[in-house]
Design an enzyme around this catalytic site. Structure first.
Site, mmCIF file in Angstrom:
data_model
loop_
_atom_site.group_PDB
_atom_site.id
_atom_site.type_symbol
_atom_site.label_atom_id
_atom_site.label_comp_id
_atom_site.label_asym_id
_atom_site.label_seq_id
_atom_site.Cartn_x
_atom_site.Cartn_y
_atom_site.Cartn_z
ATOM 1 N N HIS A 51 0.835 -1.204 0.000
ATOM 2 C CA HIS A 51 0.000 0.000 0.000
ATOM 3 C C HIS A 51 0.870 1.253 0.000
ATOM 4 C CE1 HIS A 51 -4.003 -1.837 1.489
ATOM 5 N NE2 HIS A 51 -3.229 -2.806 1.070
ATOM 6 N N ASP A 108 -5.127 6.051 2.331
ATOM 7 C CA ASP A 108 -5.220 4.633 2.026
ATOM 8 C C ASP A 108 -6.608 4.115 2.401
ATOM 9 O OD1 ASP A 108 -3.208 2.167 1.523
ATOM 10 O OD2 ASP A 108 -4.846 1.593 2.872
ATOM 11 N N GLU A 153 4.223 -4.439 -11.949
ATOM 12 C CA GLU A 153 5.659 -4.348 -12.226
ATOM 13 C C GLU A 153 6.071 -5.434 -13.218
ATOM 14 O OE1 GLU A 153 7.162 -4.561 -8.210
ATOM 15 O OE2 GLU A 153 6.077 -2.731 -7.683
ATOM 16 N N TRP A 167 14.329 -9.518 1.365
ATOM 17 C CA TRP A 167 13.912 -8.383 0.524
ATOM 18 C C TRP A 167 14.765 -8.317 -0.738
ATOM 19 C CZ3 TRP A 167 9.689 -5.369 0.840
ATOM 20 C CH2 TRP A 167 9.619 -4.257 0.006
ATOM 21 N N ALA A 168 14.112 -8.231 -1.879
ATOM 22 C CA ALA A 168 14.852 -8.149 -3.144
ATOM 23 C C ALA A 168 14.552 -6.821 -3.821
ATOM 24 C CB ALA A 168 14.407 -9.287 -4.056
ATOM 25 N N ALA A 173 -6.481 -12.212 0.809
ATOM 26 C CA ALA A 173 -7.124 -10.933 0.434
ATOM 27 C C ALA A 173 -7.695 -11.024 -0.988
ATOM 28 C CB ALA A 173 -6.141 -9.775 0.609
ATOM 29 N N HIS A 198 2.403 -14.051 -6.143
ATOM 30 C CA HIS A 198 1.273 -14.269 -5.235
ATOM 31 C C HIS A 198 0.084 -13.394 -5.660
ATOM 32 C CE1 HIS A 198 2.800 -10.486 -3.952
ATOM 33 N NE2 HIS A 198 1.957 -10.381 -2.938
ATOM 34 N N ASN A 229 0.842 -4.780 -6.986
ATOM 35 C CA ASN A 229 2.050 -4.073 -7.418
ATOM 36 C C ASN A 229 2.976 -5.008 -8.183
ATOM 37 O OD1 ASN A 229 1.734 -1.371 -6.009
ATOM 38 N ND2 ASN A 229 1.320 -2.858 -4.379
ATOM 39 N N SER A 245 5.667 -8.914 -0.049
ATOM 40 C CA SER A 245 6.382 -8.376 1.105
ATOM 41 C C SER A 245 5.918 -8.967 2.427
ATOM 42 C CB SER A 245 6.191 -6.864 1.146
ATOM 43 O OG SER A 245 4.820 -6.575 1.345
HETATM 44 N N1 UDP Z 1 8.844 -5.786 -2.948
HETATM 45 C C1 UDP Z 1 10.193 -5.641 -3.190
HETATM 46 N N2 UDP Z 1 11.023 -6.621 -2.742
HETATM 47 C C2 UDP Z 1 10.582 -7.719 -2.091
HETATM 48 C C3 UDP Z 1 9.187 -7.863 -1.852
HETATM 49 C C4 UDP Z 1 8.353 -6.882 -2.305
HETATM 50 O O1 UDP Z 1 10.644 -4.652 -3.801
HETATM 51 O O2 UDP Z 1 11.389 -8.575 -1.733
HETATM 52 C C5 UDP Z 1 7.929 -4.730 -3.410
HETATM 53 C C6 UDP Z 1 7.285 -5.102 -4.729
HETATM 54 O O3 UDP Z 1 8.084 -4.661 -5.805
HETATM 55 C C7 UDP Z 1 5.942 -4.407 -4.638
HETATM 56 C C8 UDP Z 1 5.623 -4.424 -3.146
HETATM 57 O O4 UDP Z 1 6.858 -4.609 -2.479
HETATM 58 O O5 UDP Z 1 6.055 -3.083 -5.071
HETATM 59 C C9 UDP Z 1 4.702 -5.569 -2.769
HETATM 60 O O6 UDP Z 1 3.418 -5.268 -3.166
HETATM 61 P P1 UDP Z 1 2.437 -6.361 -3.774
HETATM 62 O O7 UDP Z 1 1.157 -5.657 -4.064
HETATM 63 O O8 UDP Z 1 3.056 -7.043 -4.922
HETATM 64 O O9 UDP Z 1 2.249 -7.454 -2.665
HETATM 65 P P2 UDP Z 1 2.102 -7.449 -1.055
HETATM 66 O O10 UDP Z 1 3.464 -7.384 -0.523
HETATM 67 O O11 UDP Z 1 1.256 -6.271 -0.685
HETATM 68 O O12 UDP Z 1 1.433 -8.754 -0.751
#
Ligand code: UDP
Length: 500
Positions: free
Chosen positions: A23, A126, A379, A353-354, A394, A371, A375, A294
Site C-alpha cells: 500500500h 489509504d 511491475e 527483501w529483493a 485478500a 502471489h 504491485n 512483502s
Molecule cells: N517488494 C520488493 N522486494 C521484495 C518484496 C516486495 O521490492 O522482496 C515490493 C514489490 O516490488 C511491490 C511491493 O513490495 O512493489 C509488494 O506489493 P504487492 O502488491 O506485490 O504485494 P504485497 O506485498 O502487498 O502482498
C-alpha cells in the site's frame, strides 16, 4: 518554482499511507507524481517507515518538487514492540501483527490534529483508514480513496458483497459465476476473503472501508485504462463514484536504476550484488523470478515443495524467501539447497527483501511466480513478463482471474484456498509436481506460452505509453489535479462571499 514560498493557488495535498509495502510504496510514488505536477505534498508517516522512502523524497525536493514528510512517533513501547517495528511486513508472528495494527490505530488522534494544523485542500488516504472520511467532512475538503489493487478486484468484491452468490452452497468448492461482470468469471467460495465467506470479526472493518469509499470524492487506482477499461467503467457505474487510473505509478517516477534499487527499502544495494552477476551470466528470458510479496512467510513444508518443484523443472530461478518465527528447524534444508543450486549454477536465493524492480527489468528474467499482489503484477507486466499465479490471501484470487481469464498472461499453479500466511497451517498447499508443471509450461517454448509472452509484451508497451504526455494515465492525473484546484478556488470564493 521556489517551494519555500507558499502560493495561494497551489494545491496542498496530504497523503496518508498505510504502513505495509503493497500500500505504501504505490502511494509514495503517487504523492511524488502529484508534487512533480505542481501540488504541494505532505506525506504523514512514522520514523522507520519514512526511512524506506526519504531518499527519494529528498532527491525530488532538491529537484524543485514541493514535497516533504511529516513524521510521527510510533507508540512501539505502548504496544510492546521493539523500536523500529512499525510496518506490517515486520510482523513475523500473528501476535506481532496484532501489536503493529494496534500501534497504527493509536496514531489516529495525532493524525487528526495534523490535518487541522496543516489545513490541506485534499487528503489522499489509504483505503485502510476509513475513519478519514469523517476528517475530510469536518474540514470540508475532498477525500480521495486510494485503492491499492485492481479495478477488477474492487468490482468483483463489491458484486460478491452485494449478491452473495456463494451463500446458498452446500460445498465450499462449488463453482459460481461472479454476477454482473462483463466476462464470465468462475470462482469457488474458498477463493473468497474469509471476512466475506464467513462474516467474521473483520467484517465490520471491511464494510466501513466500502462505506468510506462511497462517501469519498473519488477513488484513485494505480492501474491504467488499456489494462482494465471495462472494469474502470464498471467501477464508475456500480459504485457511482468518480475514479481515476493514474498508473503504473512505479514506472512513472522510478526511471533510473538508483531510484529502482532504493525503492521501499532502507538499506543501499551492494555495489555488485551476487544475484546481479549471476543474472548477467544468463541468457535472455531464461530465469524465473519467484516471489510471494512483502508479507507472506511460507510454512517449511511448502518451501520444501517449491524447492523440489523448481529443481525438477530444470529451469533457472531467483527465489526471494522471507523467514518466519520458528523456521530454525528448516534452515539446514534451505542451506543445503542453496549450496547445491549454486554448484550446479541453476538458482539463486535472496533472503527477505529483493530489489524487485531492478530484477524484473533484467533481460535474463523470462517469467515470474507471483502471489498476485497488485504491485507485483503491474511491475511484471510493465517488464513484459508472463506469470505463474499463486494467490495467497485478500483480493489476490480476483487478481489471479484477471491474469488468467481476462488478460490471458497467467497460468494458475492451482491454489484452492484463500488463507492469510499467519494462519496458514503447516501443510503445503501446492505439490512439487504442480509447481514443476507450471514452470515448464511458462518457461517453455510451446505455442501457448509464446502467445502469452507476446500479450505480456503488448501490455508492457501500453504501460509505457499511458504515462507519457498525452497518454490516458497522464491525462487523468493532470485532469484530477486541475479539478482539485478548481474546487479549492470555489471554496475560497464561497468563503469570501460568506465573510463579506
Ligand atoms: N517488494 C520488493 N522486494 C521484495 C518484496 C516486495 O521490492 O522482496 C515490493 C514489490 O516490488 C511491490 C511491493 O513490495 O512493489 C509488494 O506489493 P504487492 O502488491 O506485490 O504485494 P504485497 O506485498 O502487498 O502482498
Amino acid at each position: 518554482m521556489d517551494q519555500s514560498q507558499p502560493n495561494q493557488y497551489q494545491l496542498n495535498v496530504i497523503f496518508l499511507p498505510y504502513p505495509t509495502p503493497g500500500h505504501m510504496i504505490p502511494m509514495i510514488d503517487t504523492a511524488r507524481l502529484f508534487a512533480k505536477h505542481g501540488a504541494s505534498v505532505t506525506i504523514i508517516t512514522t520514523h522507520a517507515n519514512a526511512l524506506t522512502f526519504q531518499k527519494a523524497i529528498d532527491s525530488d525536493f532538491s529537484s524543485g518538487h514541493p514535497i516533504r514528510t511529516q513524521v510521527l512517533q510510533f507508540p512501539a513501547a505502548q504496544v510492546g514492540l521493539h523500536d523500529g517495528v512499525e510496518n506490517i511486513k515486520d510482523g513475523t508472528s500473528p501476535e506481532m501483527l496484532g501489536k503493529i495494527s494496534c500501534g497504527i490505530m493509536m496514531l489516529q488522534d495525532q493524525i487528526e490534529l495534523l490535518f487541522q494544523d496543516l489545513q490541506p485542500d485534499c487528503i489522499v488516504t489509504d483505503m485502510f483508514h476509513p475513519w478519514t472520511v469523517e476528517s475530510a467532512a469536518k474540514l470540508g475538503i475532498p477525500r480521495l480513496h486510494f485503492y491499492s489493487s485492481s479495478c477488477f478486484s474492487n468490482c468483483a468484491c463489491q458484486l460478491i458483497r452485494k449478491y452473495r452468490p456463494h451463500e446458498s452452497f452446500v460445498s465450499d468448492t462449488q463453482k459460481f459465476i461472479i454476477p454482473g461482470l462483463p466476462e464470465s468469471i468462475e470462482m469457488t467460495p474458498l477463493h473468497l476473503e474469509e471476512w466475506i465467506r464467513t462474516k467474521n470479526y473483520a467484517t465490520p472493518y471491511f464494510e466501513a472501508i466500502f462505506e468510506s469509499e462511497k462517501r469519498s470524492y473519488g477513488t484513485l487506482y494505480n492501474s491504467f485504462h488499456e489494462l482494465e477499461s471495462d472494469y474502470e467503467q464498471l467501477s464508475k457505474s456500480t459504485m457511482g463514484i468518480k475514479c481515476w487510473s493514474v498508473g503504473p505509478v512505479s514506472a512513472w517516477v522510478n526511471k533510473d536504476d538508483e531510484k529502482k534499487s532504493i525503492r521501499g527499502h532502507t538499506e543501499d544495494l551492494a555495489k555488485e550484488p551476487e544475484w546481479l552477476n549471476w543474472l548477467n551470466s544468463k541468457q535472455n528470458e531464461s530465469v524465473l523470478y519467484v516471489s510471494f510479496g512483502s508479507l507472506t512467510r511460507l510454512p517449511h513444508a511448502q518451501i520444501v515443495e517449491i524447492a523440489h518443484g523448481l529443481e525438477i523443472s530444470g529451469h533457472n530461478f531467483i527465489w526471494v524467501i522471507r523467514k518466519k518465527d520458528g523456521d530454525e528447524n528448516g534452515e539446514s534444508f534451505l542451506q543445503d539447497f542453496e549450496q547445491r543450486m549454486k554448484e550446479i549454477n541453476k538458482g539463486c536465493i535472496i533472503w527477505n527483501w529483493a530489489p524487485q524492480l531492478l530484477i524484473l527489468d533484467h533481460p535474463a528474467i523470462g517469467g515470474i511466480v507471483t502471489h498476485c499482489g497488485w504491485n507485483s503484477i503491474l511491475e511484471s507486466l510493465s517488464a513484459g513478463l508472463p506469470m505463474i499465479t499463486w494467490p495467497m490471501f485478500a483480493e489476490q484470487f480476483y487478481n489471479e482471474k484477471l491474469l488468467t481469464d481476462v488478460l490471458k498472461i497467467g497460468v494458475p499453479v492451482g491454489v484452492k484456498e484463500n488463507k492469510f500466511w499467519a494462519i496458514i497451517d503447516e501443510e503445503a498447499m501446492v505439490r512439487r509436481e504442480e509447481i514443476m508443471k507450471a514452470v515448464v509450461f511458462l518457461m517453455g517454448s510451446g505455442q501457448e506460452s509464446r502467445e502469452m509472452r507476446m500479450r505480456a509484451k503488448k501490455l508492457a508497451d501500453a504501460a509505457k505509453r499511458t504515462i507519457e504526455e498525452g497518454g490516458h494515465s497522464y491525462n487523468n492525473l493532470i485532469q484530477l489535479i486541475d479539478e482539485l484546484k478548481s474546487l479549492k478556488i470555489s471554496r475560497a470564493l464561497e468563503k469570501s462571499i460568506l465573510d463579506n
